[in-house]
Structure formats: structure tokens, C-alpha cells
Design a protein around this motif. Structure first.
Motif, PDB file in Angstrom:
ATOM      1  N   ARG A 223       0.824  -1.206   0.000  1.00  0.00           N
ATOM      2  CA  ARG A 223       0.000   0.000   0.000  1.00  0.00           C
ATOM      3  C   ARG A 223       0.856   1.253   0.000  1.00  0.00           C
ATOM      4  N   ALA A 224       1.957   1.229   0.744  1.00  0.00           N
ATOM      5  CA  ALA A 224       2.860   2.385   0.746  1.00  0.00           C
ATOM      6  C   ALA A 224       3.476   2.595  -0.628  1.00  0.00           C
ATOM      7  N   ARG A 225       3.812   1.480  -1.308  1.00  0.00           N
ATOM      8  CA  ARG A 225       4.376   1.614  -2.653  1.00  0.00           C
ATOM      9  C   ARG A 225       3.354   2.209  -3.617  1.00  0.00           C
ATOM     10  N   ILE A 226       2.105   1.725  -3.521  1.00  0.00           N
ATOM     11  CA  ILE A 226       1.054   2.282  -4.384  1.00  0.00           C
ATOM     12  C   ILE A 226       0.850   3.758  -4.083  1.00  0.00           C
ATOM     13  N   ALA A 227       0.887   4.109  -2.794  1.00  0.00           N
ATOM     14  CA  ALA A 227       0.725   5.515  -2.432  1.00  0.00           C
ATOM     15  C   ALA A 227       1.834   6.370  -3.025  1.00  0.00           C
ATOM     16  N   ARG A 228       3.060   5.861  -2.981  1.00  0.00           N
ATOM     17  CA  ARG A 228       4.174   6.625  -3.586  1.00  0.00           C
ATOM     18  C   ARG A 228       3.975   6.789  -5.086  1.00  0.00           C
ATOM     19  N   GLU A 229       3.542   5.711  -5.748  1.00  0.00           N
ATOM     20  CA  GLU A 229       3.333   5.802  -7.197  1.00  0.00           C
ATOM     21  C   GLU A 229       2.230   6.811  -7.524  1.00  0.00           C
ATOM     22  N   LEU A 230       1.129   6.748  -6.766  1.00  0.00           N
ATOM     23  CA  LEU A 230       0.049   7.701  -7.021  1.00  0.00           C
ATOM     24  C   LEU A 230       0.508   9.126  -6.780  1.00  0.00           C
ATOM     25  N   HIS A 231       1.285   9.310  -5.722  1.00  0.00           N
ATOM     26  CA  HIS A 231       1.760  10.659  -5.430  1.00  0.00           C
ATOM     27  C   HIS A 231       2.728  11.161  -6.489  1.00  0.00           C
ATOM     28  N   ASP A 232       3.636  10.284  -6.926  1.00  0.00           N
ATOM     29  CA  ASP A 232       4.667  10.727  -7.866  1.00  0.00           C
ATOM     30  C   ASP A 232       4.123  10.928  -9.273  1.00  0.00           C
ATOM     31  N   VAL A 233       3.092  10.163  -9.653  1.00  0.00           N
ATOM     32  CA  VAL A 233       2.606  10.216 -11.034  1.00  0.00           C
ATOM     33  C   VAL A 233       1.300  10.984 -11.132  1.00  0.00           C
ATOM     34  N   ALA A 235      -0.787  12.448  -8.816  1.00  0.00           N
ATOM     35  CA  ALA A 235      -0.909  13.727  -8.115  1.00  0.00           C
ATOM     36  C   ALA A 235      -0.078  14.808  -8.786  1.00  0.00           C
ATOM     37  N   HIS A 236       1.087  14.425  -9.286  1.00  0.00           N
ATOM     38  CA  HIS A 236       1.929  15.423  -9.963  1.00  0.00           C
ATOM     39  C   HIS A 236       1.234  15.979 -11.200  1.00  0.00           C
ATOM     40  N   HIS A 237       0.692  15.100 -12.028  1.00  0.00           N
ATOM     41  CA  HIS A 237       0.040  15.570 -13.265  1.00  0.00           C
ATOM     42  C   HIS A 237      -1.222  16.365 -12.953  1.00  0.00           C
ATOM     43  N   MET A 238      -1.970  15.939 -11.932  1.00  0.00           N
ATOM     44  CA  MET A 238      -3.171  16.697 -11.581  1.00  0.00           C
ATOM     45  C   MET A 238      -2.793  18.078 -11.066  1.00  0.00           C
ATOM     46  N   SER A 239      -1.692  18.182 -10.341  1.00  0.00           N
ATOM     47  CA  SER A 239      -1.241  19.497  -9.885  1.00  0.00           C
ATOM     48  C   SER A 239      -0.874  20.389 -11.066  1.00  0.00           C
ATOM     49  N   VAL A 240      -0.216  19.811 -12.047  1.00  0.00           N
ATOM     50  CA  VAL A 240       0.155  20.583 -13.250  1.00  0.00           C
ATOM     51  C   VAL A 240      -1.088  21.071 -13.971  1.00  0.00           C
ATOM     52  N   ILE A 241      -2.095  20.168 -14.089  1.00  0.00           N
ATOM     53  CA  ILE A 241      -3.336  20.557 -14.759  1.00  0.00           C
ATOM     54  C   ILE A 241      -4.012  21.697 -14.005  1.00  0.00           C
ATOM     55  N   ALA A 242      -4.083  21.574 -12.685  1.00  0.00           N
ATOM     56  CA  ALA A 242      -4.730  22.620 -11.896  1.00  0.00           C
ATOM     57  C   ALA A 242      -4.017  23.957 -12.044  1.00  0.00           C
ATOM     58  N   VAL A 243      -2.698  23.944 -11.981  1.00  0.00           N
ATOM     59  CA  VAL A 243      -1.932  25.192 -12.087  1.00  0.00           C
ATOM     60  C   VAL A 243      -2.072  25.801 -13.483  1.00  0.00           C
ATOM     61  N   GLN A 244      -1.951  24.971 -14.529  1.00  0.00           N
ATOM     62  CA  GLN A 244      -2.053  25.495 -15.903  1.00  0.00           C
ATOM     63  C   GLN A 244      -3.454  26.027 -16.178  1.00  0.00           C
ATOM     64  N   ALA A 245      -4.488  25.308 -15.707  1.00  0.00           N
ATOM     65  CA  ALA A 245      -5.854  25.770 -15.964  1.00  0.00           C
ATOM     66  C   ALA A 245      -6.138  27.057 -15.213  1.00  0.00           C
ATOM     67  N   ALA A 246      -5.650  27.164 -13.983  1.00  0.00           N
ATOM     68  CA  ALA A 246      -5.906  28.380 -13.210  1.00  0.00           C
ATOM     69  C   ALA A 246      -5.147  29.585 -13.756  1.00  0.00           C
ATOM     70  N   SER A 247      -3.960  29.340 -14.299  1.00  0.00           N
ATOM     71  CA  SER A 247      -3.152  30.473 -14.779  1.00  0.00           C
ATOM     72  C   SER A 247      -3.342  30.766 -16.261  1.00  0.00           C
ATOM     73  N   ALA A 248      -4.070  29.946 -16.988  1.00  0.00           N
ATOM     74  CA  ALA A 248      -4.231  30.152 -18.439  1.00  0.00           C
ATOM     75  C   ALA A 248      -4.833  31.504 -18.786  1.00  0.00           C
ATOM     76  N   PRO A 249      -5.914  31.953 -18.106  1.00  0.00           N
ATOM     77  CA  PRO A 249      -6.474  33.268 -18.480  1.00  0.00           C
ATOM     78  C   PRO A 249      -5.494  34.421 -18.282  1.00  0.00           C
ATOM     79  N   TYR A 250      -4.510  34.244 -17.397  1.00  0.00           N
ATOM     80  CA  TYR A 250      -3.543  35.322 -17.150  1.00  0.00           C
ATOM     81  C   TYR A 250      -2.331  35.197 -18.048  1.00  0.00           C
ATOM     82  N   ARG A 251      -2.041  33.981 -18.504  1.00  0.00           N
ATOM     83  CA  ARG A 251      -0.881  33.787 -19.368  1.00  0.00           C
ATOM     84  C   ARG A 251      -1.202  34.026 -20.835  1.00  0.00           C
ATOM     85  N   ILE A 252      -2.447  33.776 -21.214  1.00  0.00           N
ATOM     86  CA  ILE A 252      -2.843  33.894 -22.612  1.00  0.00           C
ATOM     87  C   ILE A 252      -3.691  35.157 -22.764  1.00  0.00           C
ATOM     88  N   GLU A 253      -3.291  36.001 -23.673  1.00  0.00           N
ATOM     89  CA  GLU A 253      -4.033  37.250 -23.883  1.00  0.00           C
ATOM     90  C   GLU A 253      -5.254  37.000 -24.756  1.00  0.00           C
TER      91      GLU A 253
END
Length: 434
Positions: A223-233, A235-253
Motif C-alpha cells: 500500500r505504501a508503494r502504491i501511495a508513492r506511485e500515485l503521489h509521484d505520477v 498527483a503530480h500531473h493533476m497538480s500541473v493541470i490545476a496550475v495550468q488551468a488556473a493560470s491560463a487566463p492570465y498567461r494567454i491574452e
């Protein structure tokens, strides 16, 4: 220091006698037949076979011995022999009661034979009676507690001494000494065998506990190994999606208002997914699966879920009976939410743009959940080609339904749509995990 008196000695002897009688009258609470815990049938039947063989061999020889060596008449010889050997069967289940019968028979036999002038063999007991008594003591030693065994041996010594020295006109021979020695040896042997069996059982139980602990540790590591995999893969991509989606209106004119709102919706969905991912990681990293402290989604969150799917291009309608949300238990509410979530996600992946209806209705003690989607528009293309499906969606639904003892029915419709129907209980037992 006070000098012991005769009265003190008498009181001490009385206490010891009461202790002796207590152990002789208190059998073990275990009423399992001798060797009855064995998994092998022939081992469980072995005591009965041995008792039957001893009866077949000792009864005829015992009758002949009493008649030939002591001159007893046949009815008396037969009665004494049967009374001495029959307790062997009783000893399989109640050895202490069988010992009382056997000891009383020994005393009766000695009292009867002592007054007969025709004594050609050993006295006070014949060899068949000694053999029967020894086997009975072996069964007793395998079943009773240590204090009881000590009390039985002491009683045997007293029985033989009193029989041969007090009030009987004939002096005993080596038979009494032989009986005392054999009884002590047999009780000690049975004591050792029983202790060894108990030690082996405790060792086996300890090995089973150790095996369970190893399996539990392996599970926690996985379970700890699965948790690490979920966190590293994930969760990382979901964080990127959240940041890019939230900042898109400010980055793109020049982003249109509708597009900016769509980016905001994507960012909110990504953040919500991250929050659920964190709860899942907390569960996986915890030793107890019920370690979640955050409130779980339920029926009251379905409207928000349907609205989110609607923003993704899937027009969905939700119908819930009035007051039903308050009646649904937490475990059932969580299962309802996850089933609807997976069903709507399948619609988004396989039938984007298809109209979808979600309904919850109470039917007596049951909750009926239905998620039905129409065929996708002809111009819509399934996202399955670009998004790798895990194939575990329907499996997860069945597991959720089985967890609360419900029923699930899924399958395509004749018009090309798809249906997910679940029947869940509204009243759960107390032991059902939430």
C-alpha cells in the motif's frame, strides 16, 4: 515460635484432605473426547478402538483369573471384571468419573478376595485389573490438569496402602508396589505428552500469528508503494493541470469569457481530484483503512457532480426524492456518489455529448439508483482512443455495491445507450463499515 500441636496437625491434615477431595471431584471443563481435536478421522476413533480391544482381551482373562486364582463364582467374577474394564469407554470423555468407578472396583475386589482361602496368585488384584487401571490413568493424564493428576496418584497410594494394611486379614505382595510404580510412571508420561502437545499447539498458533503479521506487513508495504506511485505520477500531473488551468487566463491574452470560465471549471475539478487523492493516500499510508477523517461525499454532493459533468459537455439531469438525502446512511451515500461518478465518467469517455439521466428513489427499505445515457451524437467521437481506460470502473461499482449488500445491473440499451442500475439498502447493520 509456637510448637505445633496435635490439633494443628489434624487441621493441616483436614485441609490437605479437603484439597485432595476437591481435585478429585473437579473434572476439567473440556468435554472434547480424547484425541477428538485431531483432523484425521482414524486418530479420533483410535481411543474407542483401543478400549474395545482391551475389553475383548481383559474381560475373559479377568473372569478366568478371579475364578481360578481366588475361587470366586462366575457371577461375582464377571461383575467385578466388567466394572473394572467398562470405565475404559467412559474415560474417553469423562476420565475422572471413570477413575472413581475403577478405584471403587479395586477396593471391592480386594475386600472380597481377602476373605477367600483359595488364593493361588498375587493379591489383592489380578494382572487384567492392573492393566485396565493403568490404561485408564493414561487417558486421565491426557485430559486432566496437573493438580488432579497429583491427587489421583496420592489417592492411588493411599488406596493400595489402606487396602493391604487396614482391616484386611491378608498381607499384600508386590502387586501393590507394582501398581503404585506403574500409576506414577503412566501419569508422568501422560503429563509429559500433554505438555508437549500443548507446547506444539501454542507454537503453531504463534507461527500463524507471525504469518498473519508478515502478510499484514507485506500489505502495508504494498500500500505504501502504491501511495508513492500515485503521489509521484497522478498527483503530480493533476497538480500541473490545476496550475495550468488556473493560470491560463492570465498567461494567454484575449481569452474569451466562456473559455476563462471553462479553465476555472477545469482547475476546480483538478483541485477536487487532488483533495480526494490526498485522502486516498492517507488511507493507503495508514495501518487502518478507516483512518479517513475528512467527510466523505454523499447524496448531497450529487448536484455538484452533475453540474461539473454538464460543464464538460454532457447534459445530465438529476432527480432525487424529497427528503431522501437525510435517510441514506453514510456508507450507502458514499457508494451512491462513487457509482454515479464512475457512470458519468464513462459517459464522458465513451459517449461524449450524450444526454444522461440520474435518478434516486426510495422503494420501501431499498434505494434505487439509475444512471441512463442516450446514444452519443453522431458527430461525437469516443475519447477512449486518446485516454487509456483501466477497465476497472464496473469492477469498482460491483465492489461498492457488494460492500453494502446491494445489487447492480449494467448493460447496453437497445437504442445504443447504456444503463447502470443499483439497488442498495437504506438500513444497514451496525457492523457495516462506513
Amino acid at each position: 515460635m509456637k510448637t505445633p500441636t496435635i490439633a494443628d496437625a489434624r487441621r493441616y491434615a483436614a485441609r490437605q484432605l479437603r484439597t485432595l477431595l476437591h481435585h478429585l471431584s473437579t473434572p476439567s471443563e473440556d468435554e472434547t473426547p480424547l484425541l477428538g481435536e485431531s483432523r484425521r478421522r482414524w486418530v479420533r476413533q483410535l481411543p474407542y478402538v483401543v478400549a474395545l480391544i482391551l475389553q475383548a482381551a481383559l474381560i475373559p482373562t479377568g473372569i478366568v483369573s478371579l475364578g481360578h486364582f481366588y475361587g470366586l463364582v462366575l457371577p461375582v467374577s464377571a461383575a467385578l471384571t466388567v466394572a473394572q474394564t467398562t470405565p475404559l469407554f467412559l474415560a474417553i470423555t469423562r476420565p475422572l468419573a471413570a477413575w472413581w468407578i475403577s478405584a471403587a472396583t479395586l477396593v471391592t475386589t480386594a475386600a472380597i478376595t481377602a476373605r477367600h482361602h483359595q488364593v493361588m496368585g498375587s493379591w489383592p488384584w489380578t494382572a487384567p485389573m492392573v492393566i485396565s487401571y493403568v490404561f485408564l490413568l493414561l487417558a486421565l493424564a491426557l485430559r486432566e490438569r496437573r493438580p488432579t493428576l497429583v491427587a489421583v496418584w496420592v489417592a492411588t497410594v493411599l488406596l493400595t496402602v489402606l487396602t493391604t494394611t487396614l482391616g484386611l486379614p491378608r498381607a499384600g505382595d508386590g502387586t501393590t508396589v507394582l501398581l503404585i510404580a506403574l500409576s506414577g510412571a503412566v501419569l508422568l508420561l501422560g503429563w509429559a505428552i500433554r505438555d508437549r502437545a500443548v507446547a506444539r499447539r501454542l507454537l503453531s498458533e504463534q507461527e500463524q500469528i507471525s504469518e498473519i503479521e508478515r502478510e499484514r506487513r507485506t500489505l502495508l508495504e504494498e500500500r505504501a508503494r502504491i501511495a508513492r506511485e500515485l503521489h509521484d505520477v497522478v498527483a503530480h500531473h493533476m497538480s500541473v493541470i490545476a496550475v495550468q488551468a488556473a493560470s491560463a487566463p492570465y498567461r494567454i491574452e484575449g481569452v474569451p469569457a466562456d473559455a476563462a470560465e471553462e479553465f476555472t471549471t477545469i482547475a476546480d475539478a483538478a483541485r477536487e481530484s487532488l483533495a480526494e487523492m490526498r485522502r486516498l493516500l492517507g488511507v493507503l499510508r495508514s495501518e487502518e483503512s478507516a483512518a479517513e477523517k475528512a467527510p466523505q461525499p454523499g447524496v448531497d454532493r450529487l448536484a455538484q457532480l452533475v453540474e461539473t459533468v454538464g460543464r464538460a459537455g454532457v447534459p445530465a439531469e438529476l432527480t432525487v426524492d424529497e427528503g431522501l438525502a437525510e435517510r441514506v446512511p453514510q456508507a450507502v451515500g458514499l457508494s451512491v456518489y462513487r457509482i454515479v461518478q464512475e457512470a458519468l465518467a464513462n459517459v464522458v469517455r465513451h459517449a461524449p455529448g450524450a444526454r444522461t439521466w440520474v435518478s434516486l428513489a426510495a422503494d420501501g427499505p431499498e434505494l434505487r439508483l439509475t444512471v441512463v445515457n442516450a446514444p452519443p451524437p453522431q458527430h461525437a467521437e469516443s475519447l477512449e482512443a486518446s485516454v487509456e481506460g483501466t477497465g476497472q470502473g464496473l469492477v469498482g461499482m460491483r465492489e461498492r455495491v457488494r460492500l453494502v449488500d446491494g445489487r447492480l445491473d449494467t448493460g447496453p440499451l437497445p437504442d445504443g445507450g447504456f444503463k447502470v442500475a443499483a439497488v442498495l439498502p437504506l438500513d444497514l447493520p451496525l457492523e457495516t463499515p462506513a
